[in-house]
Write an enzyme that holds these catalytic residues in place. Structure first.
Site, PDB file in Angstrom:
ATOM      1  N   ARG A   1      -1.673  -2.432  -6.773  1.00  0.00           N
ATOM      2  CA  ARG A   1      -1.826  -3.614  -6.054  1.00  0.00           C
ATOM      3  C   ARG A   1      -2.824  -4.471  -7.092  1.00  0.00           C
ATOM      4  O   ARG A   1      -2.625  -5.579  -7.087  1.00  0.00           O
ATOM      5  CB  ARG A   1      -2.292  -3.422  -4.645  1.00  0.00           C
ATOM      6  CG  ARG A   1      -1.341  -2.782  -3.651  1.00  0.00           C
ATOM      7  CD  ARG A   1      -2.015  -2.419  -2.564  1.00  0.00           C
ATOM      8  NE  ARG A   1      -2.767  -3.360  -1.622  1.00  0.00           N
ATOM      9  CZ  ARG A   1      -2.503  -4.228  -0.978  1.00  0.00           C
ATOM     10  NH1 ARG A   1      -1.155  -4.598  -0.756  1.00  0.00           N
ATOM     11  NH2 ARG A   1      -3.482  -5.021  -0.268  1.00  0.00           N
TER      12      ARG A   1
ATOM     13  N   LYS B   1      -2.520  -1.919   7.786  1.00  0.00           N
ATOM     14  CA  LYS B   1      -3.833  -1.868   7.913  1.00  0.00           C
ATOM     15  C   LYS B   1      -4.586  -3.016   8.647  1.00  0.00           C
ATOM     16  O   LYS B   1      -5.478  -2.752   9.457  1.00  0.00           O
ATOM     17  CB  LYS B   1      -4.563  -1.903   6.492  1.00  0.00           C
ATOM     18  CG  LYS B   1      -6.056  -1.623   6.657  1.00  0.00           C
ATOM     19  CD  LYS B   1      -6.516  -1.760   5.022  1.00  0.00           C
ATOM     20  CE  LYS B   1      -7.782  -1.536   5.023  1.00  0.00           C
ATOM     21  NZ  LYS B   1      -8.515  -1.771   3.467  1.00  0.00           N
TER      22      LYS B   1
ATOM     23  N   HIS C   1      -3.975  -9.471   2.566  1.00  0.00           N
ATOM     24  CA  HIS C   1      -5.370  -9.504   2.851  1.00  0.00           C
ATOM     25  C   HIS C   1      -5.501 -10.471   3.946  1.00  0.00           C
ATOM     26  O   HIS C   1      -4.901 -11.647   3.895  1.00  0.00           O
ATOM     27  CB  HIS C   1      -6.043  -9.789   1.467  1.00  0.00           C
ATOM     28  CG  HIS C   1      -6.160  -8.893   0.661  1.00  0.00           C
ATOM     29  ND1 HIS C   1      -6.634  -8.925  -0.700  1.00  0.00           N
ATOM     30  CD2 HIS C   1      -5.839  -7.617   0.763  1.00  0.00           C
ATOM     31  CE1 HIS C   1      -6.522  -7.879  -1.231  1.00  0.00           C
ATOM     32  NE2 HIS C   1      -6.173  -6.786  -0.298  1.00  0.00           N
TER      33      HIS C   1
ATOM     34  N   TYR D   1      -2.868 -20.773   8.980  1.00  0.00           N
ATOM     35  CA  TYR D   1      -2.067 -21.666   8.029  1.00  0.00           C
ATOM     36  C   TYR D   1      -1.278 -20.910   6.822  1.00  0.00           C
ATOM     37  O   TYR D   1      -0.021 -21.276   6.681  1.00  0.00           O
ATOM     38  CB  TYR D   1      -2.902 -22.922   7.140  1.00  0.00           C
ATOM     39  CG  TYR D   1      -2.240 -23.484   5.859  1.00  0.00           C
ATOM     40  CD1 TYR D   1      -1.474 -24.601   6.513  1.00  0.00           C
ATOM     41  CD2 TYR D   1      -2.348 -22.999   5.078  1.00  0.00           C
ATOM     42  CE1 TYR D   1      -1.229 -25.398   5.470  1.00  0.00           C
ATOM     43  CE2 TYR D   1      -1.873 -24.043   3.634  1.00  0.00           C
ATOM     44  CZ  TYR D   1      -1.150 -25.149   4.059  1.00  0.00           C
ATOM     45  OH  TYR D   1      -0.381 -25.756   3.182  1.00  0.00           O
TER      46      TYR D   1
ATOM     47  N   HIS E   1      -2.401   3.191  -5.556  1.00  0.00           N
ATOM     48  CA  HIS E   1      -3.015   1.970  -4.793  1.00  0.00           C
ATOM     49  C   HIS E   1      -3.294   0.850  -5.732  1.00  0.00           C
ATOM     50  O   HIS E   1      -3.560  -0.298  -5.578  1.00  0.00           O
ATOM     51  CB  HIS E   1      -4.286   2.459  -3.939  1.00  0.00           C
ATOM     52  CG  HIS E   1      -4.544   1.498  -2.778  1.00  0.00           C
ATOM     53  ND1 HIS E   1      -5.043   0.023  -3.067  1.00  0.00           N
ATOM     54  CD2 HIS E   1      -4.240   1.494  -1.440  1.00  0.00           C
ATOM     55  CE1 HIS E   1      -5.194  -0.498  -1.850  1.00  0.00           C
ATOM     56  NE2 HIS E   1      -4.931   0.179  -1.233  1.00  0.00           N
TER      57      HIS E   1
ATOM     58  N   ARG F   1       1.039  -1.240   0.119  1.00  0.00           N
ATOM     59  CA  ARG F   1       0.240   0.042  -0.110  1.00  0.00           C
ATOM     60  C   ARG F   1       0.769   1.277  -0.010  1.00  0.00           C
ATOM     61  O   ARG F   1       2.164   1.200   0.619  1.00  0.00           O
ATOM     62  CB  ARG F   1      -0.971  -0.004   1.186  1.00  0.00           C
ATOM     63  CG  ARG F   1      -1.780  -1.192   1.183  1.00  0.00           C
ATOM     64  CD  ARG F   1      -2.617  -1.173   2.560  1.00  0.00           C
ATOM     65  NE  ARG F   1      -3.647  -2.300   2.585  1.00  0.00           N
ATOM     66  CZ  ARG F   1      -3.375  -3.580   2.964  1.00  0.00           C
ATOM     67  NH1 ARG F   1      -2.168  -3.827   3.606  1.00  0.00           N
ATOM     68  NH2 ARG F   1      -4.400  -4.708   2.896  1.00  0.00           N
TER      69      ARG F   1
END
Length: 413
Positions: free
Chosen positions: A340, A275, A363, A373, A337, A248
């Site tokens: 991404r 974030k 994310h 995991y 941005h 970001r």
């Protein structure tokens, strides 16, 4: 048989004269009017306290500010309390305390308490953004009002004026923040119910907007523009750094040398700068490391890889890349941005594992098991993805800033 007190009249009260000593006029059922030597007249309620049965006298107010009718209404309320074994004095003190607390617990005060409770769960940039939003849009109209007096219409009236300007995204964000603040007030015990719980349903829904970005086949256009753009070397390196690391804008511009592990070839962004508020480890490709070598000659002796020209102790503004992209002809077409999204689309089209791509983008998986995991096993797979991505970027550029290497592109699944 006990003597029955005759009720007072307004005329009798007005004509009552001061004497050398104070005296009382009775209205019956505990209500008294005390006339003092200075001529002032004070309503009193004389009663027997529940349980202890001791006599007590409670002030009801001064005459004529409190009329005979109002004094009798107060007497009736106090007698009803006594019938339920509630001491009128305790009741009055509680009401006064609640009134004082209401004046203290204004919307602004509670909103600041709520925001402060979020400080450790959001980035400092987002914290300041929310703070400015509250100060600009909500506090001028609602800030000084006791939170206990606010109703749904209090907020809706304010937000209607913002909706009329077409700022639907702003209305949506403010509705969410108001709801969160009022929920905090409920949990804090300041109000019983959140009146703003569903105010967002009253307004028009904004159309979902995505950050302007490029299609995968337009990446060469971006790299060509970067190669020929009249921008500072540091700004170009920042744009490429963000592109190669898929981070970001604020994460990229705030990069610190202390976050880079050249031996392990990783960049670890601490939780407070993310974030998600979760530490993020990024495998660094050879191209990303080469960008750092360039920046060493510019800012190697400073805290930040990309230092501000105005104040070298601070990082570059995260909006710097956007300003440069506009100057390069990408106004309304691409924002930093959106780099991404360009990376995500390209990697998905090439058939990379979607979970690995999401991990590259930092994310958060809502599934707690999958999240654990992903964090523990995807680093090795992400090294391959990031290597492919950097080589793909390099292969699309002529006269690249970095030393051009022969492309070794192949899909890793």
């Amino acid at each position: 048989m006990a003597n029955k007190t005759a009720p007072l009249t307004d005329t009798e009260i007005r004509q009552a004269k001061a004497k050398e000593k104070e005296y009382n006029l009775g209205d019956g059922k505990g209500l008294l009017l005390r006339i003092k030597p200075n001529g002032s007249k004070l309503w009193l309620f004389n009663y027997q306290r529940p349980y202890t049965k001791k006599r007590a006298v409670l002030s009801v107010g001064s005459y004529p500010e409190v009329s005979l009718k109002q004094a009798r209404q107060t007497r009736l309320k106090y007698r009803e309390l006594l019938a339920n074994d509630v001491d009128p004095k305790d009741y009055k003190q509680e009401q006064e305390a609640q009134a004082k607390e209401a004046l203290t617990n204004t919307f602004e005060h509670v909103a600041n308490l709520w925001l402060e409770s979020k400080r450790d769960t959001i980035t400092s940039g987002h914290f300041q953004q929310v703070k400015r939003s509250l100060e600009k849009d909500l506090f001028p109209s609602l800030g000084k009002k006791p939170i206990s007096t606010l109703k749904a219409t209090s907020f809706i009236t304010l937000l209607r004026s913002i909706e009329a300007k077409g700022s639907l995204e702003t209305v949506k964000r403010l509705s969410q923040r108001i709801n969160n603040i009022m929920n905090y007030a409920v949990n804090y015990g300041l109000i019983e119910v959140n009146p703003a719980q569903a105010i967002g349903e009253v307004f028009k829904k904004p159309k979902k907007k995505h950050y302007p970005t490029l299609k995968p086949e337009q990446l060469p256009d971006l790299m060509k523009a970067l190669n020929t753009a009249s921008i500072q070397l540091q700004t170009r390196c920042l744009i490429e750094w963000q592109l190669h690391t898929i981070t970001r804008p604020s994460e990229a511009s705030g990069t610190k040398w202390s976050e880079i592990d050249f031996k392990q070839k990783t960049w670890t962004i601490p939780a407070e700068r993310m974030k998600s508020r979760i530490e993020h480890i990024i495998p660094l490709s050879e191209q990303a490391l080469a960008l750092l070598d360039i920046m060493k000659s510019i800012n190697g002796n400073r805290q930040h890889v990309f230092s501000s020209r105005i104040n070298p102790k601070k990082p570059m503004n995260s909006a710097t890349a956007n300003v440069a992209l506009k100057r390069m002809g990408f106004r309304g077409v691409l924002v930093s941005h959106g780099l991404r999204a360009l990376a995500s689309t390209t990697l998905n089209e090439q058939g990379f594992n979607s979970d690995v791509i999401e991990a590259c983008l930092a994310h958060i998986d809502k599934n707690e098991v999958r999240k654990a995991y992903n964090r523990s096993t995807y680093l090795e797979q992400r090294i391959k993805v990031m290597t492919w991505w950097s080589e793909h970027i390099e292969s699309t550029s002529q006269n690249h800033l970095l030393t051009t290497k022969k492309s070794r592109l192949k899909v890793v699944t």
